[in-house]
Design a protein around this motif. Structure first.
Motif, PDB file in Angstrom:
ATOM      1  N   GLU A 221       0.833  -1.206   0.000  1.00  0.00           N
ATOM      2  CA  GLU A 221       0.000   0.000   0.000  1.00  0.00           C
ATOM      3  C   GLU A 221       0.865   1.251   0.000  1.00  0.00           C
ATOM      4  OE1 GLU A 221      -2.960   0.095   3.014  1.00  0.00           O
ATOM      5  OE2 GLU A 221      -4.213  -1.381   1.995  1.00  0.00           O
TER       6      GLU A 221
ATOM      7  N   ARG B 276       2.074   1.866  -3.477  1.00  0.00           N
ATOM      8  CA  ARG B 276       1.002   2.403  -4.321  1.00  0.00           C
ATOM      9  C   ARG B 276       0.735   3.856  -3.953  1.00  0.00           C
ATOM     10  NH1 ARG B 276      -4.057  -0.835  -3.638  1.00  0.00           N
ATOM     11  NH2 ARG B 276      -4.844   0.846  -4.933  1.00  0.00           N
ATOM     12  N   ASP B 277       0.761   4.111  -2.660  1.00  0.00           N
ATOM     13  CA  ASP B 277       0.525   5.475  -2.174  1.00  0.00           C
ATOM     14  C   ASP B 277       1.540   6.449  -2.769  1.00  0.00           C
ATOM     15  OD1 ASP B 277      -0.918   7.110   0.003  1.00  0.00           O
ATOM     16  OD2 ASP B 277       1.187   7.542   0.378  1.00  0.00           O
TER      17      ASP B 277
ATOM     18  N   ARG C 281      -8.781   5.456   4.587  1.00  0.00           N
ATOM     19  CA  ARG C 281      -8.397   4.546   3.507  1.00  0.00           C
ATOM     20  C   ARG C 281      -9.223   4.796   2.250  1.00  0.00           C
ATOM     21  NH1 ARG C 281      -5.383   0.330   4.447  1.00  0.00           N
ATOM     22  NH2 ARG C 281      -6.620  -1.126   3.237  1.00  0.00           N
TER      23      ARG C 281
ATOM     24  N   GLY D 141      -7.582   5.904  -1.272  1.00  0.00           N
ATOM     25  CA  GLY D 141      -7.826   5.065  -2.444  1.00  0.00           C
ATOM     26  C   GLY D 141      -7.554   3.588  -2.218  1.00  0.00           C
ATOM     27  N   PHE D 142      -7.425   3.171  -0.974  1.00  0.00           N
ATOM     28  CA  PHE D 142      -7.163   1.762  -0.691  1.00  0.00           C
ATOM     29  C   PHE D 142      -8.457   0.974  -0.507  1.00  0.00           C
ATOM     30  CE2 PHE D 142      -3.535   4.103   1.139  1.00  0.00           C
ATOM     31  CZ  PHE D 142      -2.604   3.714   0.190  1.00  0.00           C
TER      32      PHE D 142
ATOM     33  N   SER E 139      -5.234   4.475  -6.182  1.00  0.00           N
ATOM     34  CA  SER E 139      -4.445   5.133  -5.146  1.00  0.00           C
ATOM     35  C   SER E 139      -3.215   5.846  -5.717  1.00  0.00           C
ATOM     36  CB  SER E 139      -4.037   4.067  -4.141  1.00  0.00           C
ATOM     37  OG  SER E 139      -3.066   4.546  -3.300  1.00  0.00           O
TER      38      SER E 139
END
Lengths: 271, 360
Positions: free
Chosen positions: A169, A172-173, B54, B58-59, B79
Motif C-alpha cells: 500500500e 502504491r501510495d 483509507r 484510495g485503498f 491510489s
C-alpha cells in the motif's frame, strides 16, 4: 543456562552421520588402491568424459532451476491471493505427491512419455504426430522440474506471504502501479525465498542420478550417474569418492558465490 | 465550516457508506475538508475513522457515495494516481532500501532529476531533524526515527493532502508528545492539508484545527478542539473527550436543572419543561468543599496522584463522581460537591435510534 546436554543427541547424529562419513569419503578420495596419497581421484573430474558429464549436469541443473523459478513464481503469487482455506488445501495438494515414493513417480513419467505412452496417445487423438521424448534430455528435464517444483514454490510463497501488505500500500501510495510494486517491492523482498528455492532445487538437480537413470534409459550421463557407476558397477570407491568431493566443493563454492551478497546484507544465512 | 481560502474545499466526502462482511462501518458519512486545515478524525477503534482515511487514500472503495478532490470525482481513481500521500501507523518503510532510497521512492517514479531528488532528500531530512541519515539502514532506526522518515518520504512528493493514520500510536508517551509538536511545526512549514486519525483525544485536542468525533460509522460532532471540549453535543462526545460526570437530570425551567433531587442553577435555556436531559460536568469543574457548602455531600473513596493534579473519586447519592484538584482530601473524608452554573453542560437525550450509539 547449562542445558548443553540437551544437544547431545544431535551432536552424536552430526558426528555419526555427517562428519564421520565425510572423513571416510575424504580419506578414500585422497588415496589409491594401495592406500598411498594421491590427487588423482580429485583431479579425475577434469578428464574429458567426467568433465562432459559435469557440464551436462550443470546445464541440466541450471535449466531445471530456471524453469522452476519461472513456474513457481506465478504459482506462489496466485497461491498468496487465495483465501486461507483454499490456500491450505492447495499447499496440501502440492505436498501430497511427495508422500508417494519418488521412484514410483518417476516411473510414472517414464510411462507417460514413452513411445506408446499416454502423452503420445493423447497427441494422436488431436492429430499430432507422436513425440520421441523417451530417453532424451527433455524427458529428464520434465522429470526433474516435476520433482523439484514444490521445493521452489514453497519458499517463494513463504517469502511473498511474509511481505507486509502495508508495504504494498505504501508503494502504491507513492505512485507505483502494479508492475512497479512487483519490481520494486515484492520481487526484491522475495529474494531470500527464491535463493532458498535455488539451493533446494539446484543442488539436488546437480547431484541426482536416479531420474537420469529412469528417464534417460542409461543414455544420459550426469555427473551423479558417473559417481554411482564408480561405486556400484566399477567398484572403484576411491575414484567415486574423489569425484564426489570435487563435485561437493564445486557446489559449495558456487553457492557461496551466489548467496554471498544476500548473507552480507541480511546478516543471516538462508539455509 | 472549514477554512476556505480559495473558496473551495480541497476534499469532500458525500454520503459515503461502507460495509465489511455485512457489518456497516460507515453510514452515510458526509464531510468537507478545507484547504490547509489540520483535521482530526477521532473515535474509538471500529468507529470507521481509519476506513474513512483509507477511502480518501484510495485503498478502499466505498459501497455508496463519492469522494471529490478539488471538485473532481476521484471515487474510483487508483491510489497511485491521487495527489495524496499517507503516513502509515506501522511506518511501512521499505526494509530493502536505506533512508535515502525510501525517501526517493516516489520521486524516482515521477522521473525527477537526480539533482532535484538529492535536494528534496536533504530538505526533507532537515525538516524531520534527521540530517545526515541518508545512508542509514531503516531497520536500524528507532520507532520515532522511522516515523520521521515515513513523514519525509510522504512530504517530498508535495501532496496537497497528507493522510496520517495513527502515526504516533506505536511510540511511547514522551516521544509522542515531542512528535506532536514536530508535526504541528512540519504542518506549518509545508503548508498542506493534514487529515489525522487517532483514538487519543488528548492528541486530537492538542493538534487539530478541527476535530471530527466519530462513533459506529457516524459523525457525532465536528468543531474546534475548544467547542468540542466545552460544548459536547451528546453524552458520547462528552464521555469520549476527556473523563466526565454524566448524570441524568430533569430540566425544571430555564436555568434550573434537578439532579438527584437537588435543584441546581445552570445557564441553559430552551428545553421543554420537565425534559429529561444528560448533565455533563467535567472533573476539573467539580469543586470539593466543606460538607455543608455543596449541592451534595459524600465520602471520598480514592485519591490518585496524577502529576499536576489529584484525581479524586467521591461517592455521593449512589454515584461515583470524579473530580480533579490540586489539593487532596483524605480518603474517607465527608466532603461537599459544588459546580458553578456556567460549568454545567445540559444535553438533550439522544433520539431512540441513536441511543445505541451512546451506550457503547
Amino acid at each position: 543456562m547449562k542445558r548443553k546436554y540437551l544437544s547431545t543427541p544431535y551432536i552424536i547424529w552430526v558426528i555419526g552421520f555427517t562428519i564421520l562419513p565425510l572423513v571416510t569419503i575424504a580419506a578414500s578420495a585422497f588415496t589409491d588402491n594401495d592406500d598411498a596419497f594421491t590427487w588423482g581421484n580429485i583431479l579425475a573430474i577434469l578428464e574429458p568424459i567426467n568433465r562432459q558429464a559435469l557440464l551436462f549436469s550443470l546445464a541440466i541443473a541450471f535449466g531445471c532451476t530456471l524453469i522452476c523459478i519461472l513456474l513457481a513464481y506465478p504459482a506462489a503469487l496466485v497461491l498468496k491471493s487465495f483465501r486461507l482455506k483454499r490456500k491450505g488445501f492447495t499447499i496440501f495438494l502440492l505436498v501430497l505427491p511427495m508422500w508417494m515414493n519418488f521412484i514410483l513417480r518417476i516411473l510414472a513419467w517414464q510411462m507417460i512419455l514413452s513411445k506408446n505412452g499416454i502423452l503420445n496417445f493423447l497427441l494422436g487423438k488431436v492429430g499430432i504426430a507422436p513425440l520421441a521424448l523417451s530417453n532424451t534430455w527433455i524427458a529428464l528435464m520434465i522429470g526433474m522440474v516435476y520433482d523439484f517444483l514444490p521445493y521452489m514454490i514453497l519458499p517463494i510463497f513463504n517469502a511473498i506471504s511474509d511481505i507486509d501488505e502495508d508495504l504494498i500500500e505504501a508503494a502504491r501510495d507513492l505512485g507505483a502501479d502494479s508492475g512497479t510494486v512487483f519490481r520494486k517491492v515484492i520481487f526484491p523482498l522475495s529474494m531470500p525465498g527464491m535463493l532458498s528455492g535455488i539451493v533446494m532445487v539446484f543442488v539436488p538437480a546437480m547431484t541426482s542420478f536416479v531420474i537420469a537413470d529412469i528417464l534417460g534409459g542409461g543414455k544420459l550421463q550426469l555427473i551423479g550417474n558417473i559417481i554411482e557407476q564408480e561405486f556400484v558397477k566399477s567398484m572403484n570407491w576411491h575414484l567415486g569418492a574423489g569425484l564426489s568431493i570435487s563435485l561437493m566443493l564445486l557446489v559449495i563454492v558456487g553457492l557461496a558465490f551466489t548467496l554471498r551478497n544476500d548473507m552480507e546484507e541480511r546478516g543471516t544465512t538462508i539455509w | 465550516m472549514g477554512t476556505n481560502e480559495k473558496g473551495r474545499d480541497i476534499l469532500e466526502l458525500k454520503n459515503i457508506s461502507k460495509s465489511f462482511d455485512g457489518k456497516k462501518v460507515l453510514d452515510d458519512l458526509s464531510l468537507s475538508i478545507g484547504r490547509n486545515e489540520f483535521i482530526t478524525l477521532l473515535g474509538p477503534s471500529g468507529c470507521g475513522k481509519s476506513t474513512t482515511l483509507r477511502i480518501i487514500g484510495g485503498f478502499v472503495r466505498p459501497d455508496n457515495g463519492s469522494v471529490f478532490f478539488e471538485g473532481q470525482d476521484i471515487t474510483n481513481l487508483a491510489s497511485e494516481k491521487r495527489n495524496v500521500n499517507t503516513v502509515f501507523q506501522k511506518y511501512s518503510l521499505f526494509p530493502h532500501m536505506n533512508v535515502e532510497e525510501n525517501i526517493a521512492f516516489g520521486l524516482k517514479l515521477k522521473k525527477k532529476s537526480r539533482a532535484y531528488i538529492q535536494d528534496k532528500i536533504k530538505y526533507a531530512l532537515k525538516l524531520v531533524n534527521l540530517e545526515g541519515y541518508e545512508k542509514r539502514n531503516t531497520t536500524a532506526l528507532s520507532g520515532g526515527q522511522q516515523q520521521r522518515i515515513a513523514i519525509a518520504r510522504a512530504i517530498v512528493n508535495e501532496p496537497e493532502l497528507l493522510l496520517l493514520d495513527e502515526p504516533l500510536g506505536a511510540l511511547d508517551l514522551k516521544l509522542r508528545h515531542d512528535m506532536q509538536q514536530e508535526l504541528i511545526r512540519i504542518k506549518k512549514e509545508v503548508g498542506i492539508t493534514f487529515i489525522y486519525v487517532t483514538h487519543d483525544q488528548e492528541e486530537a485536542l492538542t493538534m487539530s484545527d478541527r476535530i471530527v468525533v466519530m462513533n459506529k460509522g457516524i459523525i457525532q460532532q465536528m468543531g474546534t478542539s475548544k467547542s468540542i471540549y466545552d460544548e459536547p453535543q451528546n453524552a458520547f462526545v462528552a464521555d469520549f473527550i476527556g473523563e466526565s460526570n454524566i448524570i441524568d437530570g430533569i430540566m425544571l425551567q430555564d436555568k434550573v436543572v434537578e439532579i438527584m433531587g437537588v435543584k441546581i442553577p445552570c445557564v441553559d435555556e430552551g428545553f421543554e419543561a420537565r425534559e429529561t436531559v444528560d448533565v455533563v460536568i467535567r472533573p476539573e469543574d467539580l469543586e470539593i468543599r466543606e460538607a455543608e457548602n455543596g449541592f451534595f455531600s459524600g465520602k471520598v473513596t480514592s485519591v490518585l496522584f496524577k502529576g499536576a493534579y489529584y484525581e479524586i473519586k467521591i461517592c455521593a447519592r449512589d454515584y461515583e463522581w470524579v473530580s480533579q484538584s490540586v489539593n487532596a482530601p483524605e480518603v474517607g473524608a465527608e466532603v461537599g460537591l459544588y459546580v458553578a452554573p456556567d460549568n454545567i453542560q445540559i444535553m438533550h437525550k439522544p433520539q431512540s435510534e441513536d441511543a445505541e450509539i451512546i451506550k457503547e
